[in-house]
Design a protein around this motif. Structure first.
Motif, PDB file in Angstrom:
ATOM      1  N   GLN A  12      -8.371  -7.798  -7.871  1.00  0.00           N
ATOM      2  CA  GLN A  12      -7.178  -8.189  -7.137  1.00  0.00           C
ATOM      3  C   GLN A  12      -7.381  -7.980  -5.637  1.00  0.00           C
ATOM      4  O   GLN A  12      -8.191  -7.137  -5.223  1.00  0.00           O
ATOM      5  N   ALA A  13      -6.642  -8.728  -4.850  1.00  0.00           N
ATOM      6  CA  ALA A  13      -6.694  -8.567  -3.403  1.00  0.00           C
ATOM      7  C   ALA A  13      -6.394  -7.111  -3.033  1.00  0.00           C
ATOM      8  O   ALA A  13      -5.499  -6.484  -3.622  1.00  0.00           O
ATOM      9  N   PRO A  63      -8.696 -12.940  -0.973  1.00  0.00           N
ATOM     10  CA  PRO A  63      -9.014 -14.146  -1.755  1.00  0.00           C
ATOM     11  C   PRO A  63     -10.104 -14.993  -1.103  1.00  0.00           C
ATOM     12  O   PRO A  63     -10.911 -15.614  -1.816  1.00  0.00           O
ATOM     13  N   VAL A  78     -11.621 -12.971  -6.142  1.00  0.00           N
ATOM     14  CA  VAL A  78     -10.538 -12.114  -5.681  1.00  0.00           C
ATOM     15  C   VAL A  78      -9.233 -12.865  -5.884  1.00  0.00           C
ATOM     16  O   VAL A  78      -9.014 -13.929  -5.303  1.00  0.00           O
ATOM     17  N   SER A  79      -8.362 -12.311  -6.703  1.00  0.00           N
ATOM     18  CA  SER A  79      -7.097 -12.959  -6.983  1.00  0.00           C
ATOM     19  C   SER A  79      -6.017 -12.452  -6.036  1.00  0.00           C
ATOM     20  O   SER A  79      -6.034 -11.299  -5.608  1.00  0.00           O
ATOM     21  N   SER A  80      -5.060 -13.326  -5.732  1.00  0.00           N
ATOM     22  CA  SER A  80      -3.991 -12.957  -4.789  1.00  0.00           C
ATOM     23  C   SER A  80      -2.804 -12.358  -5.511  1.00  0.00           C
ATOM     24  O   SER A  80      -2.726 -12.373  -6.726  1.00  0.00           O
TER      25      SER A  80
END
Length: 122
Positions: free
Chosen positions: A13-14, A88, A120-122
């Protein structure tokens, strides 16, 4: 010949962190510069960070300064990239590289790993 094998990529995750590793084998003594590059979908490969294997001098792209740290373990012949505060826009395939000339140009490096995906997910 030099062989490079990356590991440590994944989904985060971010704001999170990841550490990439790059294990080297072969005639690594002939290549004093090591670096990380990355390539996002639809974009050209870009420089991330470089290190002089013996002296330890480092050089970073502006986009990753104060967030990423390049380091090496001489005994293990392994290169690392500690990535903190991930965004991200850091999503890419990350490649390690070895060459004879220290710097940020991909032309300086003639051995490359297969790459490891960082998402990388927001």
């Amino acid at each position: 010949q030099v062989q490079l094998v990356e590991s440590g990529g994944g989904l985060v995750q971010a704001g999170g962190s990841l550490r990439l590793s790059c294990a080297a084998s072969g005639r690594t003594f002939s290549r004093s510069a090591r670096a990380w590059f990355r390539q996002a979908p639809g974009k050209e490969r870009e420089f991330v960070a470089a290190i002089l294997w013996l002296g330890g001098s480092t050089y970073y792209a502006d986009s990753v300064k104060r967030r990423f740290t390049i380091s090496r373990d001489n005994a293990k012949n392994t290169l690392y990239l500690q990535m903190n505060s991930l965004k991200p826009e850091d999503t890419a395939v990350y490649y390690c590289a070895a060459g004879s000339v220290y710097g940020g140009s991909s032309d300086n490096y003639d051995y490359w790993g297969q790459g490891t995906q960082v998402t990388v997910s927001s």
